[in-house]
Scaffold this motif. Structure first.
Motif, PDB file in Angstrom:
ATOM      1  N   PRO A  31       0.798  -1.236   0.000  1.00  0.00           N
ATOM      2  CA  PRO A  31       0.000   0.000   0.000  1.00  0.00           C
ATOM      3  C   PRO A  31       0.831   1.286   0.000  1.00  0.00           C
ATOM      4  O   PRO A  31       0.290   2.356  -0.259  1.00  0.00           O
ATOM      5  CB  PRO A  31      -0.842  -0.105   1.275  1.00  0.00           C
ATOM      6  N   HIS A  32       2.124   1.208   0.281  1.00  0.00           N
ATOM      7  CA  HIS A  32       2.941   2.428   0.252  1.00  0.00           C
ATOM      8  C   HIS A  32       3.607   2.631  -1.105  1.00  0.00           C
ATOM      9  O   HIS A  32       3.565   3.720  -1.658  1.00  0.00           O
ATOM     10  CB  HIS A  32       3.986   2.400   1.371  1.00  0.00           C
ATOM     11  N   THR A  33       4.204   1.560  -1.639  1.00  0.00           N
ATOM     12  CA  THR A  33       4.890   1.717  -2.925  1.00  0.00           C
ATOM     13  C   THR A  33       3.934   1.508  -4.100  1.00  0.00           C
ATOM     14  O   THR A  33       4.237   1.903  -5.219  1.00  0.00           O
ATOM     15  CB  THR A  33       6.026   0.688  -3.081  1.00  0.00           C
ATOM     16  N   MET A  34       2.805   0.874  -3.881  1.00  0.00           N
ATOM     17  CA  MET A  34       1.849   0.501  -4.941  1.00  0.00           C
ATOM     18  C   MET A  34       2.469  -0.539  -5.889  1.00  0.00           C
ATOM     19  O   MET A  34       1.907  -0.853  -6.925  1.00  0.00           O
ATOM     20  CB  MET A  34       1.386   1.703  -5.774  1.00  0.00           C
ATOM     21  N   ALA A  35       3.632  -1.029  -5.549  1.00  0.00           N
ATOM     22  CA  ALA A  35       4.309  -2.038  -6.377  1.00  0.00           C
ATOM     23  C   ALA A  35       4.280  -3.379  -5.631  1.00  0.00           C
ATOM     24  O   ALA A  35       3.853  -3.446  -4.479  1.00  0.00           O
ATOM     25  CB  ALA A  35       5.746  -1.600  -6.640  1.00  0.00           C
ATOM     26  N   LEU A  36       4.763  -4.440  -6.298  1.00  0.00           N
ATOM     27  CA  LEU A  36       4.724  -5.793  -5.741  1.00  0.00           C
ATOM     28  C   LEU A  36       5.115  -5.833  -4.267  1.00  0.00           C
ATOM     29  O   LEU A  36       6.156  -5.296  -3.871  1.00  0.00           O
ATOM     30  CB  LEU A  36       5.674  -6.708  -6.519  1.00  0.00           C
ATOM     31  N   ASP A  37       4.305  -6.509  -3.467  1.00  0.00           N
ATOM     32  CA  ASP A  37       4.607  -6.752  -2.066  1.00  0.00           C
ATOM     33  C   ASP A  37       5.523  -7.988  -1.999  1.00  0.00           C
ATOM     34  O   ASP A  37       5.107  -9.083  -2.365  1.00  0.00           O
ATOM     35  CB  ASP A  37       3.286  -7.009  -1.322  1.00  0.00           C
ATOM     36  N   PRO A  38       6.791  -7.805  -1.579  1.00  0.00           N
ATOM     37  CA  PRO A  38       7.745  -8.926  -1.620  1.00  0.00           C
ATOM     38  C   PRO A  38       7.244 -10.173  -0.889  1.00  0.00           C
ATOM     39  O   PRO A  38       7.499 -11.296  -1.335  1.00  0.00           O
ATOM     40  CB  PRO A  38       8.997  -8.356  -0.948  1.00  0.00           C
TER      41      PRO A  38
END
Ligand SMILES: *Cc1c(COP(=O)(O)O)cnc(C)c1O
Length: 394
Positions: A107-114
């Protein structure tokens, strides 16, 4: 006042005579496909990123396709990627004949959650394909570590993040390969279509160079099924002329973003993008979130006030008709689904004036105060955190 969503004429006006001269050189030399202007740009973009090899191609979608082919990805292989992106990211996986595996975003980067990526790795997984969405760096240290530990390729979709920096290294210099688009509205855009693949591996670079030009090893010797994915000379000339301005233009985006953040926050009915390390975000888009029931009405009000807006992206890729056979369901991607329902992109481009940013912020505040459905919204927790008790039990 009318505020456009993007105005490219402002950046072009700044260097118009240089651009015209660069284009004129290509025309007088009649070097329209690849050629010296493309070679010059490839060398300067590689130097700018700190990556040894750059191969110019005809658009970002082709760049992604060739990157996957260079890794030898094909049928039976799985590639883990994000549901929240422009569709091209997934097209490349389909073009290669592989299977896209979608997992939720952070939710912070809007990119893949590792953590979600790691949970989805199977013996068939060959690559991780993150997108630096809206211009913000994905969690590259964690994704690189994961890729290394599991022996997977890391391919960055950097089509929205030209010039962003993560931990002192440019976006594009982290993955085994990274792919850029130079579509006119991107942070570095050309006067038509364009793209590039960058890589530290000279053998990969050679393969991609060969594949983009009909897989010719030498003239009229085709060593594989090749493609006509060549970058045009005119586009190379425009890109090489614009590249020296990229950092300044990104700083103008950053300044506008900081002004938006200061004017708009904090309020309960609006979620603002997180700034993080300033250099890690080049603000390709400035995306806020509003209550999903209020979004259409807010957009109508902005439009009536003269402010253009957009939605990036209204439908997650796994829910597009083309990918419905993969069987993903509502609820599979709590964070990405919520972003798709609530996101609202405000005007953002180099050369946007502070008066325009003021005007947009005021128009948005007025809209939120008058639209009845505008209600408090809460930031989301990463779905990897939400789901962790379940996973521990299994
Ligand atoms: C623009 C974009 C692409 C595709 O680039 P084209 O040059 O339009 O083919 C791929 N991925 C993302 C995330 C993009 O924003």
């Amino acid at each position: 006042m009318k505020v456009p969503f993007v105005d490219l004429s402002r950046q072009h006006a700044e260097i118009r005579s240089e651009l015209d001269a660069a284009v004129e050189t290509v025309v007088s030399g009649s070097q329209f496909i690849l050629g010296p202007a493309v070679e010059r740009f490839e060398a300067s973009f590689a130097r700018y990123l700190g990556v040894p090899n750059c191969i110019g191609v005809n658009n970002g979608t082709s760049a992604l396709h060739l990157a996957l082919l260079a890794c030898g990805i094909g049928p039976e292989d799985e590639v883990i990627t994000t549901p929240l992106s422009w569709i091209s990211t997934t097209w490349a996986i389909s073009y290669a004949g592989a299977k896209p595996v979608f997992v939720d975003v952070d939710p912070h980067t809007m990119a893949l959650d590792p953590a979600c990526v790691e949970a989805a790795i199977t013996p068939n997984t060959k690559a991780i394909l993150p997108v630096h969405l809206y211009g913000q760096s994905a969690d590259l240290p964690a994704l690189s570590e994961l890729a290394e530990r599991h022996g997977l390729w890391l391919i960055e979709d950097a089509a929205q993040a030209h010039g962003a920096v993560c931990d002192g290294r440019r976006i594009g210099a982290w993955g085994d390969l990274a792919c850029f688009s130079f579509y006119p509205g991107k942070n570095l855009g050309t006067w038509g279509e364009g793209g590039a693949v960058v890589t530290g591996d000279p053998r990969m670079a050679e393969r991609i160079r060969c594949l983009r030009d009909h897989a010719q090893r030498t003239r009229h010797e085709h060593v594989a099924v090749g493609y006509n994915y060549r970058l045009e000379g005119l586009q190379g000339a425009v890109l090489d002329t614009k590249l020296p301005k990229l950092d300044a233009w990104n700083q103008q985006r950053r300044d506008a973003a900081m002004q938006y953040l200061e004017l708009l926050g904090p309020r309960a009915d609006l979620l603002l993008p997180s700034a993080g390390d300033p250099l890690s975000h080049v603000w390709h888009l400035f995306v806020v979130q509003v209550a999903s029931a209020a979004r259409d009405a807010v957009r109508r009000q902005l439009d009536a006030a003269g402010v253009a807006s957009a939605i990036h992206y209204p439908t997650l890729i796994p829910f597009q008709p083309v990918y419905q056979p993969l069987g993903y369901q509502a609820g599979d991607f709590p964070v990405a689904e919520s972003v798709a329902d609530r996101c609202l992109s405000l005007p953002m481009f180099p050369g946007i004036t502070s008066a325009e940013v003021d005007f947009v912020a005021a128009a948005l505040q007025t809209a939120l105060e008058t639209v009845e459905e505008a209600e408090p919204i809460l930031p989301l927790r990463a779905s990897s955190n939400v789901r962790s008790p379940l996973r521990r039990a299994s």
